[in-house]
Design a protein around this motif. Structure first.
Motif, PDB file in Angstrom:
ATOM      1  N   VAL A  91       0.978  -1.197   0.068  1.00  0.00           N
ATOM      2  CA  VAL A  91      -0.056  -0.153   0.059  1.00  0.00           C
ATOM      3  C   VAL A  91       0.832   1.176  -0.069  1.00  0.00           C
ATOM      4  CG1 VAL A  91      -1.945   1.141   0.965  1.00  0.00           C
ATOM      5  CG2 VAL A  91      -1.572  -1.276   1.479  1.00  0.00           C
ATOM      6  N   LYS A  92       1.368   1.611  -1.111  1.00  0.00           N
ATOM      7  CA  LYS A  92       2.387   2.780  -1.112  1.00  0.00           C
ATOM      8  C   LYS A  92       1.735   3.917  -0.984  1.00  0.00           C
ATOM      9  CE  LYS A  92       5.406   0.312  -4.523  1.00  0.00           C
ATOM     10  NZ  LYS A  92       6.029   0.486  -6.071  1.00  0.00           N
ATOM     11  N   GLY A  93       2.451   4.801  -0.148  1.00  0.00           N
ATOM     12  CA  GLY A  93       1.829   6.169   0.121  1.00  0.00           C
ATOM     13  C   GLY A  93       0.977   6.271   1.400  1.00  0.00           C
ATOM     14  N   ARG A  94       0.577   4.989   1.915  1.00  0.00           N
ATOM     15  CA  ARG A  94      -0.009   5.078   3.261  1.00  0.00           C
ATOM     16  C   ARG A  94       0.794   4.549   4.163  1.00  0.00           C
ATOM     17  NH1 ARG A  94      -5.571   4.485   2.867  1.00  0.00           N
ATOM     18  NH2 ARG A  94      -5.519   4.519   5.157  1.00  0.00           N
ATOM     19  N   GLU A  95       0.379   4.941   5.400  1.00  0.00           N
ATOM     20  CA  GLU A  95       0.800   4.519   6.840  1.00  0.00           C
ATOM     21  C   GLU A  95      -0.150   3.997   7.621  1.00  0.00           C
ATOM     22  OE1 GLU A  95       3.588   6.143  10.638  1.00  0.00           O
ATOM     23  OE2 GLU A  95       2.979   7.545   8.824  1.00  0.00           O
ATOM     24  N   PHE A  96      -0.039   3.035   8.202  1.00  0.00           N
ATOM     25  CA  PHE A  96      -1.101   2.322   9.322  1.00  0.00           C
ATOM     26  C   PHE A  96      -0.552   1.935  10.624  1.00  0.00           C
ATOM     27  CE2 PHE A  96      -2.479   1.328   4.913  1.00  0.00           C
ATOM     28  CZ  PHE A  96      -3.778   1.648   4.949  1.00  0.00           C
ATOM     29  N   VAL A  97      -1.075   2.266  11.571  1.00  0.00           N
ATOM     30  CA  VAL A  97      -0.687   2.140  12.925  1.00  0.00           C
ATOM     31  C   VAL A  97      -1.999   1.365  13.593  1.00  0.00           C
ATOM     32  CG1 VAL A  97       0.716   3.889  13.305  1.00  0.00           C
ATOM     33  CG2 VAL A  97      -1.711   4.193  13.815  1.00  0.00           C
ATOM     34  N   ILE A  98      -1.589   0.292  14.459  1.00  0.00           N
ATOM     35  CA  ILE A  98      -2.462  -0.551  15.147  1.00  0.00           C
ATOM     36  C   ILE A  98      -2.833   0.092  16.733  1.00  0.00           C
ATOM     37  CG2 ILE A  98      -3.050  -2.746  16.240  1.00  0.00           C
ATOM     38  CD1 ILE A  98      -2.759  -2.677  13.267  1.00  0.00           C
ATOM     39  N   GLY A  99      -4.105   0.474  16.731  1.00  0.00           N
ATOM     40  CA  GLY A  99      -4.660   1.051  18.017  1.00  0.00           C
ATOM     41  C   GLY A  99      -4.658  -0.116  19.188  1.00  0.00           C
ATOM     42  N   LEU A 100      -4.105   0.330  20.400  1.00  0.00           N
ATOM     43  CA  LEU A 100      -4.013  -0.617  21.473  1.00  0.00           C
ATOM     44  C   LEU A 100      -4.603   0.148  22.724  1.00  0.00           C
ATOM     45  CD1 LEU A 100      -0.864  -2.415  20.774  1.00  0.00           C
ATOM     46  CD2 LEU A 100      -3.179  -3.442  20.549  1.00  0.00           C
ATOM     47  N   ASP A 101      -4.644  -0.674  23.700  1.00  0.00           N
ATOM     48  CA  ASP A 101      -4.967   0.102  25.413  1.00  0.00           C
ATOM     49  C   ASP A 101      -3.781   0.995  25.775  1.00  0.00           C
ATOM     50  OD1 ASP A 101      -6.531   0.785  27.291  1.00  0.00           O
ATOM     51  OD2 ASP A 101      -6.934  -1.390  27.725  1.00  0.00           O
ATOM     52  N   TRP A 102      -4.198   1.798  26.512  1.00  0.00           N
ATOM     53  CA  TRP A 102      -3.253   2.579  27.245  1.00  0.00           C
ATOM     54  C   TRP A 102      -1.904   2.142  27.902  1.00  0.00           C
ATOM     55  CZ3 TRP A 102      -1.912   3.165  32.536  1.00  0.00           C
ATOM     56  CH2 TRP A 102      -2.676   2.494  33.257  1.00  0.00           C
ATOM     57  N   PRO A 103      -1.979   0.776  28.480  1.00  0.00           N
ATOM     58  CA  PRO A 103      -1.020   0.372  29.362  1.00  0.00           C
ATOM     59  C   PRO A 103       0.347   0.233  28.416  1.00  0.00           C
ATOM     60  CG  PRO A 103      -2.668  -0.820  29.963  1.00  0.00           C
ATOM     61  CD  PRO A 103      -3.208   0.143  28.786  1.00  0.00           C
ATOM     62  N   ILE A 104       0.582   0.454  27.165  1.00  0.00           N
ATOM     63  CA  ILE A 104       1.621   0.434  26.406  1.00  0.00           C
ATOM     64  C   ILE A 104       2.460   1.572  26.929  1.00  0.00           C
ATOM     65  CG2 ILE A 104       0.445  -0.775  24.436  1.00  0.00           C
ATOM     66  CD1 ILE A 104       0.390   1.864  22.920  1.00  0.00           C
ATOM     67  N   LEU A 105       1.722   2.686  27.369  1.00  0.00           N
ATOM     68  CA  LEU A 105       2.659   3.770  27.954  1.00  0.00           C
ATOM     69  C   LEU A 105       2.999   3.582  29.382  1.00  0.00           C
ATOM     70  CD1 LEU A 105       0.069   6.410  26.839  1.00  0.00           C
ATOM     71  CD2 LEU A 105       1.741   5.471  25.421  1.00  0.00           C
ATOM     72  N   GLY A 106       2.862   2.257  29.831  1.00  0.00           N
ATOM     73  CA  GLY A 106       3.150   2.028  31.244  1.00  0.00           C
ATOM     74  C   GLY A 106       4.759   2.286  31.647  1.00  0.00           C
ATOM     75  N   GLN A 107       5.749   2.368  30.654  1.00  0.00           N
ATOM     76  CA  GLN A 107       7.101   2.492  31.244  1.00  0.00           C
ATOM     77  C   GLN A 107       7.459   4.099  31.700  1.00  0.00           C
ATOM     78  OE1 GLN A 107       9.657   3.467  27.639  1.00  0.00           O
ATOM     79  NE2 GLN A 107       7.808   2.227  26.593  1.00  0.00           N
ATOM     80  N   SER A 108       6.304   4.876  31.604  1.00  0.00           N
ATOM     81  CA  SER A 108       6.728   6.299  31.917  1.00  0.00           C
ATOM     82  C   SER A 108       6.410   6.373  33.392  1.00  0.00           C
ATOM     83  CB  SER A 108       5.353   7.328  31.104  1.00  0.00           C
ATOM     84  OG  SER A 108       5.545   8.380  31.840  1.00  0.00           O
ATOM     85  N   THR A 109       7.353   6.827  33.903  1.00  0.00           N
ATOM     86  CA  THR A 109       7.445   7.259  35.475  1.00  0.00           C
ATOM     87  C   THR A 109       6.640   8.266  35.663  1.00  0.00           C
ATOM     88  OG1 THR A 109       9.686   6.343  35.761  1.00  0.00           O
ATOM     89  CG2 THR A 109       9.014   7.787  37.551  1.00  0.00           C
ATOM     90  N   GLU A 110       6.740   9.336  34.970  1.00  0.00           N
ATOM     91  CA  GLU A 110       5.703  10.658  35.134  1.00  0.00           C
ATOM     92  C   GLU A 110       4.240  10.083  35.306  1.00  0.00           C
ATOM     93  OE1 GLU A 110       9.337  11.456  32.859  1.00  0.00           O
ATOM     94  OE2 GLU A 110       7.810  10.154  32.506  1.00  0.00           O
ATOM     95  N   LEU A 111       3.742   9.282  34.565  1.00  0.00           N
ATOM     96  CA  LEU A 111       2.382   8.915  34.436  1.00  0.00           C
ATOM     97  C   LEU A 111       1.869   8.413  35.830  1.00  0.00           C
ATOM     98  CD1 LEU A 111      -0.006   7.737  32.635  1.00  0.00           C
ATOM     99  CD2 LEU A 111       1.124   5.788  32.676  1.00  0.00           C
ATOM    100  N   TRP A 112       2.636   7.418  36.507  1.00  0.00           N
ATOM    101  CA  TRP A 112       2.531   6.814  37.595  1.00  0.00           C
ATOM    102  C   TRP A 112       2.720   7.818  38.857  1.00  0.00           C
ATOM    103  CZ3 TRP A 112      -0.362   3.040  36.840  1.00  0.00           C
ATOM    104  CH2 TRP A 112      -0.204   2.292  35.495  1.00  0.00           C
ATOM    105  N   VAL A 113       3.637   8.739  38.657  1.00  0.00           N
ATOM    106  CA  VAL A 113       3.896   9.576  39.718  1.00  0.00           C
ATOM    107  C   VAL A 113       2.657  10.733  39.914  1.00  0.00           C
ATOM    108  CG1 VAL A 113       5.179  11.543  40.591  1.00  0.00           C
ATOM    109  CG2 VAL A 113       6.506   9.668  39.998  1.00  0.00           C
ATOM    110  N   THR A 114       2.291  11.118  38.669  1.00  0.00           N
ATOM    111  CA  THR A 114       0.919  11.978  38.820  1.00  0.00           C
ATOM    112  C   THR A 114      -0.110  11.340  39.103  1.00  0.00           C
ATOM    113  OG1 THR A 114       2.039  13.127  36.645  1.00  0.00           O
ATOM    114  CG2 THR A 114      -0.213  13.322  37.065  1.00  0.00           C
ATOM    115  N   MET A 115      -0.434  10.026  38.820  1.00  0.00           N
ATOM    116  CA  MET A 115      -1.559   9.460  39.226  1.00  0.00           C
ATOM    117  C   MET A 115      -1.839   9.064  40.640  1.00  0.00           C
ATOM    118  SD  MET A 115      -2.794   7.175  35.918  1.00  0.00           S
ATOM    119  CE  MET A 115      -1.462   5.951  35.994  1.00  0.00           C
ATOM    120  N   VAL A 116      -0.554   8.782  41.097  1.00  0.00           N
ATOM    121  CA  VAL A 116      -0.528   8.412  42.705  1.00  0.00           C
ATOM    122  C   VAL A 116      -0.555   9.782  43.639  1.00  0.00           C
ATOM    123  CG1 VAL A 116       0.721   7.020  44.538  1.00  0.00           C
ATOM    124  CG2 VAL A 116       0.558   6.155  42.240  1.00  0.00           C
TER     125      VAL A 116
END
Length: 461
Positions: A285-310
């Motif tokens: 599919v030339k000229g097109r870019e696709f991404v797969i949508g997933l749940d938010w835990p894929i961002l879980g490596q962020s320390t800032e995320l957890w510090v803020t929420m706690v």
């Protein structure tokens, strides 16, 4: 055949099984070797399960502290917070819930074919959030057609969120070919104006991510240390004994340290998958870019995320005690993922901005939970999915997109103020989308602002 029972049986395996299976199937379609596709699926399942265990441990540890804090501040609120698990359970019990799988898939395919999105949403377990919106709108407006329109609006927003965050997730988190389509990130829309104002306040343009804090405060910036300190603060607020306080400190610190290693499994799963998908699209599919949508835990490596929420836990309890008209005490939903995820992606992990935005916008969620308590209670009792004692109510203290759901529900009643409000909110989302597409890496943008501020100081001298 009872299709409702079939769907319920499939959903019963949970997102930690359903989404990895979808990734394995997609991986095979895109040309991955079976062994690598299976390995990606299993690593993804490991990431979800590990993250879920850590989150459950964190919730189990801090919920009693939240209750103790509420007890010592004499808070007595009638609506019981059953969090997202309770909301999901009663939503899946609604007979029409499974119909929204078809709605999600049709809209996604139409938008992909029309080149209106590059996101293929694989986060099918969270279709319950779309069904919940439809039920809320239908319950309040009485219009089933408008409920389907509202669900469609949420689906379109989720797909555009996926488009909007893809570049940042690839660059800042090293995850190629994937994004998050969770409606939690819609919180960035209402945060956007305040975050824009922060651009003109020098202190917010300095580097406030965990990496840079480590250079400034050393060991105090380590996730395990920050978690332990936050745990001690929560324990002190709840008047814990010394032993119990130390136990909570160690537990919160340990969980905060566990999140980044657990998140690594997402990278191990999704990096080869994303690379294969990218190569497939470039070839076919030339000229097109696709991404797969997933749940938010894929961002879980962020320390800032957890510090803020706690850190937001005691703040949300204080708000619950002082906000006039509030009916809910945050317990099961005391960890507000909407503030964490929306703030993280909008600010690029600027911890100071995230915390200030959380403080400003937390009341919105408590008032949203208060407003929708009657709807949640009605759904729980009508489906029999949860027992609610007479005279009591159930709700969700960190309900996702309360502004969007409220305005769509009221617009269905032809409330002209709500219609105008909905138009303004959706217009603001469009502005955010355009802004983020031009500036996909907010962390880099703040670096420029910081340098600009530093140069101004030099010129002034």
């Amino acid at each position: 055949m009872d299709w409702n029972n079939v769907v319920q049986a499939i959903l019963g395996v949970g997102s930690q099984v359903l989404i990895p299976i979808l990734i394995i199937i997609l991986g095979l379609i895109f040309g991955m070797k079976p062994s690598k596709a299976i390995l990606s699926g299993l690593y993804l399942a490991t990431g979800f399960i590990g993250m879920s265990m850590a989150i459950n441990q964190l919730t189990t540890a801090v919920s009693p502290a939240a209750k103790a804090l509420a007890t010592h501040t004499s808070i007595n609120l009638p609506a019981v917070d059953f969090g997202w698990p309770g909301a999901a359970a009663i939503t899946w019990a609604w007979p029409m819930a499974f119909v929204f799988f078809a709605v999600e898939i049709i809209i996604n395919l139409v938008m992909l074919l029309a080149n209106l999105t590059k996101t293929l949403n694989a986060d099918m377990w969270n279709v319950w959030g779309i069904a919940l919106t439809a039920y809320m709108v239908y319950s309040i407006s009485g219009s089933l057609p408008w409920a389907f329109v509202a669900a469609g609006i949420q689906i379109i927003i989720s797909l555009k969120l996926g488009d909007m965050w893809a570049e940042e997730i690839k660059t800042d988190f090293g995850l190629v070919g994937v994004t998050t389509t969770h409606i939690e990130a819609f919180t960035a829309t209402i945060m956007f104006p305040v975050n824009w104002v922060m651009n003109y306040i020098p202190v917010f343009n300095k580097k406030w991510d965990a990496r840079d804090l480590k250079k400034k405060i050393g060991i105090l910036s380590e996730p395990v240390v920050m978690g332990a300190i936050i745990g001690l603060i929560l324990a002190s607020a709840g008047r814990y004994s010394v032993g119990d306080a130390l136990n909570l400190a160690v537990t919160v610190g340990a969980v905060m340290a566990i999140f980044p290693p657990m998140a690594k499994f997402f990278m191990d799963a999704l990096t080869p998958f994303g690379t294969t998908m990218s190569n497939f699209m470039k070839k076919h599919v030339k000229g097109r870019e696709f991404v797969i949508g997933l749940d938010w835990p894929i961002l879980g490596q962020s320390t800032e995320l957890w510090v803020t929420m706690v850190l937001m836990i005691p703040i949300s309890i204080i708000y619950a005690a002082i906000l006039p008209g509030n009916k809910v005490l945050p317990i099961a939903g005391v960890i507000n993922y909407c503030i964490g995820v929306g703030g993280l992606l909008l600010t690029g992990g600027n911890l100071l901005r995230m915390i200030v935005l959380g403080i400003i916008y937390e009341p919105l969620f408590l008032y949203g939970a208060t407003y929708f308590s009657g709807v949640f209670t009605k759904l729980a009792t009508s489906t029999g999915a949860a027992k609610v004692p007479k005279g009591s109510e159930v709700t969700w203290s960190s309900i996702e997109a309360p502004d969007l759901r409220f305005l769509m529900a009221q617009a269905g009643r032809l409330n002209w103020l709500a219609i105008v409000g909905l138009i303004i909110l959706l217009s603001l989302f469009v502005l955010l989308y355009q802004y983020m597409k031009k500036n996909p890496l907010p962390g880099k943008r703040y670096e420029k602002l910081e340098k600009k501020g530093a140069n101004s100081e030099v010129s002034a001298k």
